[in-house]
Design an enzyme around this catalytic site. Structure first.
Site, PDB file in Angstrom:
ATOM      1  N   ARG A  27       2.712  -6.638  -0.949  1.00  0.00           N
ATOM      2  CA  ARG A  27       3.550  -5.120   0.242  1.00  0.00           C
ATOM      3  C   ARG A  27       3.940  -5.969   1.267  1.00  0.00           C
ATOM      4  NH1 ARG A  27       2.881  -0.644   2.561  1.00  0.00           N
ATOM      5  NH2 ARG A  27       1.365   0.343   1.663  1.00  0.00           N
ATOM      6  N   GLU A  59      -0.044   2.207  11.293  1.00  0.00           N
ATOM      7  CA  GLU A  59       0.270   0.840  10.604  1.00  0.00           C
ATOM      8  C   GLU A  59       2.551   0.684  11.238  1.00  0.00           C
ATOM      9  OE1 GLU A  59      -1.230  -0.868   7.323  1.00  0.00           O
ATOM     10  OE2 GLU A  59      -0.599   0.822   6.440  1.00  0.00           O
TER      11      GLU A  59
END
Ligand code: FAD
Ligand code: FES
Ligand code: FES
Lengths: 783, 453
Positions: free
Chosen positions: A311, A737
């Site tokens: 990621r 997030e």
């Protein structure tokens, strides 16, 4: 309709009165036993001898277990079975659990755990990124490399080049509630586990293996966590497994909660990274080619490090079109805590890499970094004005531009890029340009204190990159009195997931929120759940609940439509304001439920959802890993003291895209909290290990998360008017997030302030503690 | 030990109390009052905050490092006792719901206790009032909005308690310094407990079994402050919040440092005597007191002696204190205020100093007539910078003099590197703080805390 109403958290009343129960608050039967781990005191080596006589003899101790006492699997890894619950002789980090003390009280267990006499054969630990690189200590065989275009050539051929490196520290989650689990033995040795976990199914799975039983014998329940932030995705396994094994062996209820210091010493944290970059760019700051070397310190076990590092790679473009790019990612194995999931899951680190590049390029060109950022933005959606193209870019073949225009380095088209407009609006509302000028004037008049300002954008990909995790289930019951009970696979850690999902259910049935009851997450009600992570909680579970509700609603409508009193087409029946409108008549939802029940219509349903359109090859680094992107931007203003490096945030303005918000109050809460946590990561939160591998910052006395006065004096947060282009639950967007990364603007503002002290580029590493800011000022002044 | 106090309005009388039982453990484990949370068990997070009322009024304290005997004769309210019996919420509870001040909710009971205490005292400096309550979820903004809104509401009558009659003196909890002197002289091996903000951690973190333990908190005469023509005499049991109030008119910079000393809850407990007697090289009061040329007054039985406070600190872990001797008071000579105290830490609030510099420099006719400079965090003890002082005294008060003192700093200090700061940084900052003092003297703005957006 309840959806989009700014309702308070469903537990708010319980929170403020102290009635909200967390694992350690659950009343336990008499005779409940308490567990503590005995921990290793070296970072690497083998155990030569472990004398536990004094431990066993200590007050209140009932039993002590070592690896050889475990009846079945000795593993708590969420990935590749490389994480023994208790050491089998090898020590991999300082703080590794070696044995379990089972005693009559928490205090007695802790006291006894310190009495072990352990002798080791010590080996030199691999602690730092440099040591791991030198030793070739990797997870996976070696680095993972993803590339598009011809980065090296593009850099070479660009009018300008520069390179640099940024170190960014890890981060302790510091959930206010430490890890905790409670295991109660049931008939046949079945186990009921209450755990402070983001991932009940994982706990169920690991406990089942540790007890040598099928998953059906283990039920895991999670009512709420006192914060998770990723730190309870896998780190709760050890406690739940330890309690379950102890409960199996003793036949008694067993509880374990980590003391704060133990929690910080034992559990994993955010991965620290070093990112080296080389970039070629033109006079407008447009990147022509770029390479990143990402070095991630993963600690001793693999845990979730691979997807975290992936990621980070996936976010090394952030909001920018990078045509020629190569990213090389090393996942380094070290003798430190096993780094784990933490809000953003590598995204923040990758994003900080490219934001540093933007800042560095702007400095080299003496431009406002915002202009460089804009010059590199992806083009606007819907054929709107595209990002300014540099002459060099225009010189390349036109079809090349078209093809690559809005495609991420990993091949996913960016179809709804809203940052042009969002940033324009934010510049306007925050008065960015005028303040930037005012700051320059202020700095010229102030020899000691300097201000800085920065605007940074966020584009964050939503979905688990492990595609199969993008699924969720729900269980909805409508009772004959019209009340509704709701269960889903997500867990509540403060984000308000339960409330959002209840709002969905209330809206589907057109009833008041008071008609809907949310219950604890329970592996006995909804099986095979994914962790509540990757910001996906309401996207996945909201949809699963909607699907369950719609099944029941359709059954109700079918029946009522066929009923002679109402006789109408089911599609014409509506559910609104607690009433059901059918065939020109109305009845209360409760009467409708009763009617259905009496006519033997099933009022219970499971719902299921899987995110569509995903396909992803993580080895090639190609495909569509994300369903969509969430956007946001922040402007932060800071002031620094050049004599000491002391610094603080003065003001922050945020505009954030939550799509069409399910609950704007809860979403703004996520944005405010995420920003402060992100800024904390990059400023005061410093993890320090000594050269033996001991974590020296293992308590809030030495590890400093933001306190009340560290929030910006002026803090303006608004949601961007948008709706999700993809068909998500009520067209909302995930919000857990993405706002964390708005905190990057704080670091960039500090860099701006330091830059005003001289000609050189500040090269400010994170966390930018007073000491780091001071050294950066020194190097800028002396250059 | 035997103790009596009020818990949420009801009398609790306990016998055979283990003196080092913390209020938090007792609430959660013995009383089943689990609203009060443990977040750290060391005074740093505030999740365990409760409201304690004594003769001085209501204050927030951390129950995780509060021993039960410290409550003797007082009244405690936990989060469960802050709403009315009939369930009516306290205004801060209402406002927290309305403003979305809780997310995970784990910090919330502690915030409610701190907010209710601030509310009762009419305090609206929320950054100070709530500095000792950590929240990882909200970013604090909604909590402050809630506190602001609640401030307009009257203090509910149900949270004020009628204090119980003063309990009888017990053997290990003397009620005067004379009684303490007799007891401690007979029992010099005992551990003295003042505010327990250090001693508490010996129990909760070092897991030590302390006995015997003598509690100082009922020695009312040790909490007295006497201001004479020449001096400010401060009893050893004066806590940091009281000390801050006392010193504000005389030495505002010292008082500002105390604003940042730990948190409201810890300041409500921590005493000046404890901060000196623990001999810590990173205690915040000693350098300031050294720079002010304060006198430490010690007592053993009926014998009293006084010494310049700097002489008390002999070496790391070693002080000039005899067995059975205790700190009775501190005397600060009155003087024109030339004191500046600079606290450098990773976080502004609730953080132990990496470096604490105290400068007391008298300038006459452009020349430095006198200088007393002392530091914490720079040596094994709080220490005076004598070489630096010598390099300054008699010289013109200008940048050149400061530059000429450069070398002297290294003669005075060879600091350590640790998790708070590196040795180099400490030394350079110490030097720069003298520059800060000088520039401040010239009227320059030198504190980021004073800059407004
Ligand atoms: C969360 C937290 C934050 C803190 N922040 C700071 C800070 O910012 N700055 C700072 O300087 N300190 C800080 N401290 C440390 C602590 O608060 C101080 O050292 C405090 O002043 C100790 O006082 P006390 O009354 O609590 O002492 P206690 O803990 O009761 O006692 C400390 C020691 O002194 C002895 N003692 C106490 N009174 C006397 C007396 N009259 N005569 C002789 N011996 C005595 C005790 O026996 C013990 O050895 C912090 C502590 C905590 C828990
Ligand atoms: S539990 Fe953290 S201050 Fe008491
Ligand atoms: S609401 Fe979670 S820590 Fe404050």
């Amino acid at each position: 309709m309840s959806v989009s109403a700014p309702l308070p958290h469903d537990s708010a009343h319980l929170h403020v009165t102290g009635q909200a129960r967390y694992v350690d608050d659950i009343p336990t039967p008499k005779g409940t036993l308490h567990l503590a781990f005995g921990l290793s005191t070296i970072a690497r080596g083998t155990i030569e001898d472990m004398d536990l006589t004094a431990v066993r003899a200590a007050t209140g101790v009932r039993l002590v277990l070592t690896a050889s006492d475990l009846p079945f699997e000795n593993d708590v890894s969420p990935s590749i079975h490389d994480e023994p619950l208790l050491s089998e002789g090898e020590v991999h980090y300082l703080g590794q659990p070696l044995f379990i003390v089972i005693a009559d009280s928490h205090m007695n267990a802790r006291k006894a755990a310190r009495l072990a006499q352990v002798t080791y054969v010590e080996k030199t630990p691999i602690l730092t990124i440099d040591e791991a690189m030198a030793a070739g200590s990797h997870f996976e065989d070696g680095p993972r490399i993803w590339a598009r275009g011809t980065a090296d050539d593009a850099i070479q051929n660009a009018p300008h080049q520069l390179n640099g490196s940024i170190d960014m520290g890890g981060q302790e989650h510091f959930y206010l509630e430490g890890q905790a689990a409670l295991a109660q033995p049931q008939d046949n040795g079945d186990m009921l586990v209450q755990s402070s976990t983001q991932h009940p199914t994982e706990i169920q799975h690991k406990v089942a293996h540790a007890l040598g039983m099928p998953m059906h014998a283990v039920r895991v329940e999670t009512r709420r966590m006192g914060g998770g932030f990723g730190g309870k995705e896998s780190q709760g396994n050890a406690l739940a497994v330890a309690c379950s094994v102890a409960a199996l062996i003793t036949g008694q209820t067993c509880k374990m909660r980590y003391d704060r210091d133990d929690d910080m010493i034992i559990t994993g944290k955010r991965h620290d990274f070093r990112i080296d970059y080389t970039v070629g760019y033109d006079a407008s700051g447009r990147v022509q080619g770029i390479t990143f070397l990402q070095l991630a310190r993963c600690g001793w076990a693999q845990d979730l490090s691979l997807p975290v590092a992936d990621r980070a790679m996936l976010h090394s473009d952030n909001a920018y079109l990078l045509e020629h790019i190569r990213i090389e990612s090393h996942r380094l194995k070290t003798n430190t805590q096993s780094a784990t999931a933490y809000r953003g899951f590598g995204g923040p680190q990758g994003m900080l890499g490219i934001e540093r590049v933007m800042d560095h390029v702007a400095h080299a060109l003496q431009m406002d970094p915002l202009e460089v950022r804009r010059a590199n933005f992806y083009a606007e959606a819907d054929g709107g004005p595209s990002a300014p193209q540099s002459p060099a870019a225009q010189a390349s073949p036109p079809e090349g531009i078209l093809v690559r225009k809005n495609i991420t380095p990993y091949g996913q088209p960016v179809t709804d890029f809203v940052l042009h407009d969002l940033v324009d609006q934010l510049c306007e509302s925050s008065d960015y340009a005028a303040r930037r000028e005012a700051i320059a004037t202020w700095n010229a008049a102030n020899p000691v204190l300097k201000k800085g300002i920065a605007l940074t954008p966020v584009k964050f990909g939503i979905s688990f990159t492990l595609t199969h995790l993008n699924q969720a289930g729900a269980l909805v019951h409508v009772y004959q009195d019209g009340s509704i009970q709701l269960n889903h696979g997500g867990t509540e850690m403060g984000q308000g997931l339960n409330q959002k999902v209840a709002q969905v259910a209330a809206s589907r049935f057109g009833v008041a929120m008071s008609a809907v009851k949310i219950t604890a997450t329970d592996t006995g009600k909804v099986p095979n759940t994914s962790a509540t992570a990757a910001s996906s909680g309401s996207d996945l579970n909201g949809m699963a609940v909607k699907n369950a509700c719609d099944l029941i609603r359709a059954r109700m409508a079918d029946f009522i439509g066929s009923h002679p009193d109402y006789a109408c087409a089911p599609e014409t029946i509506t559910f609104k304001g607690g009433l059901v409108y059918a065939g020109g008549q109305e009845l209360t939802f409760a009467d409708a439920a009763k009617l259905c029940y009496e006519n033997r219509i099933s009022l219970s349903a499971t719902g299921f959802y899987k995110t569509p359109s995903l396909e992803w090859d993580r080895i090639k680094g190609h495909g569509r890993p994300f369903y969509y992107f969430a956007y946001g931007a922040a402007v932060t203003e800071v002031v620094i003291d050049t004599l000491t490096g002391e610094n603080r945030i003065l003001r922050c303005d945020i505009l954030h895209d939550a799509g069409s918000s399910l609950n704007p109050a809860l979403d703004i809460g996520q944005v405010e909290g995420g920003y402060v946590q992100g800024a904390g990561w990059l400023t005061t939160e410093e993890l320090v290990w000594d050269d033996k591998g001991a974590l020296r910052t293992h308590a809030p006395s030495t590890y400093k998360i933001p306190a009340c006065s560290d929030r910006p004096d002026i803090f303006n947060v608004a949601l961007y008017k948008n709706t999700n282009a993809e068909d998500t639950i009520y067209r909302s967007k995930a919000v857990g997030e993405p706002p964390f990364m708005l905190g990057i603007s704080a670091l960039m503002a500090l860099s701006d302030a330091v830059a005003s002290c001289g000609a050189a580029y500040p090269n400010l590493d994170a966390p930018a503690t007073a000491e780091r800011v001071y050294h950066a000022v020194q190097s800028v002044q002396n250059d | 030990m035997e103790i009596t106090f009020l818990l949420n309005g009801e009398t609790v009388a306990l016998t055979n109390v283990k003196p080092t039982t913390t209020l938090l453990d007792w609430l959660r484990e013995e009383r089943g009052l689990t609203g009060t949370k443990e977040g750290c068990n060391e005074g740093d997070c505030g999740a365990c905050s409760v409201v304690v009322q004594d003769v001085d009024g209501q204050k927030a304290l951390n129950s995780c490092i509060l021993f039960l005997p410290q409550l003797n004769g007082k009244a405690v309210r936990t989060v469960e006792g802050l709403s009315a019996q009939d369930g009516t919420l306290h205004p801060v509870q209402d406002a927290m719901i309305k403003h979305h001040g809780s997310q995970c909710g784990f910090c919330t009971p502690g915030f409610i206790a701190s907010m209710a205490s601030a509310h009762a005292n009419g305090a609206t400096d929320y950054d100070n009032q709530l500095a000792g309550n950590l929240c990882r979820c909200t970013g604090y903004a909604p909590i402050i909005r809630a506190a602001e809104e609640a401030s307009a509401e009257p203090v509910p009558d149900w949270i004020k308690d009628e204090l119980p009659p003063s309990p009888e003196a017990t053997s290990m909890q003397p009620v005067s310094s004379d009684a303490l002197a007799r007891l401690y002289a007979k029992m010099p091996e005992a551990t003295l407990v003042a505010g327990a903000t250090d001693v508490g951690l010996w129990v909760t973190k070092s897991l030590r079994d302390l006995k015997p333990v003598i509690f100082l908190n009922r020695c009312a005469d040790l909490t007295e402050v006497e201001i004479t023509e020449d001096a400010i005499n401060i009893g050893a049991m004066v806590n940091m919040n009281t000390l801050r109030e006392v010193l504000t008119p005389y030495f505002p910079s010292y008082a500002e440092m105390l604003r940042r000393y730990a948190s409201t809850q810890v300041r409500n407990a921590a005493t000046l005597g404890g901060n000196i007697a623990n001999g810590s090289p990173i205690g915040d009061n000693p350098p300031a007191l050294i720079a002010l040329n304060a006198t430490l007054n010690l007592r053993l039985g009926d014998r009293r002696r006084s010494l310049p406070i700097e002489d008390f600190f002999i070496a790391y872990g070693k002080q000039d204190r005899l067995d059975g001797e205790f700190v009775e008071s501190i005397s600060i000579p009155k003087q024109p205020d030339r004191l500046k105290v600079y606290k450098i830490s990773k976080r502004f609030d609730q953080d132990i100093s990496a470096v604490l510099g105290a400068f007391n420099i008298t300038v006459e006719d452009g020349k430095i007539a006198a200088a007393r400079i002392a530091f914490g965090g720079m040596a094994a003890t709080p220490k005076r910078a004598r070489h630096v002082e010598d390099a300054l005294i008699g010289k013109a008060w200008n940048e050149e003099t400061i530059a000429n003192a450069w070398k002297a700093w290294e003669q005075d200090f060879t600091p350590m590197s640790d998790m708070r700061a590196s040795a180099d940084y400490r030394l350079e900052i110490a030097r720069n703080l003298l520059t800060r003092y000088y520039l401040e003297d010239l009227g320059a703005q030198t504190s980021v805390l004073e800059v407004q957006p």
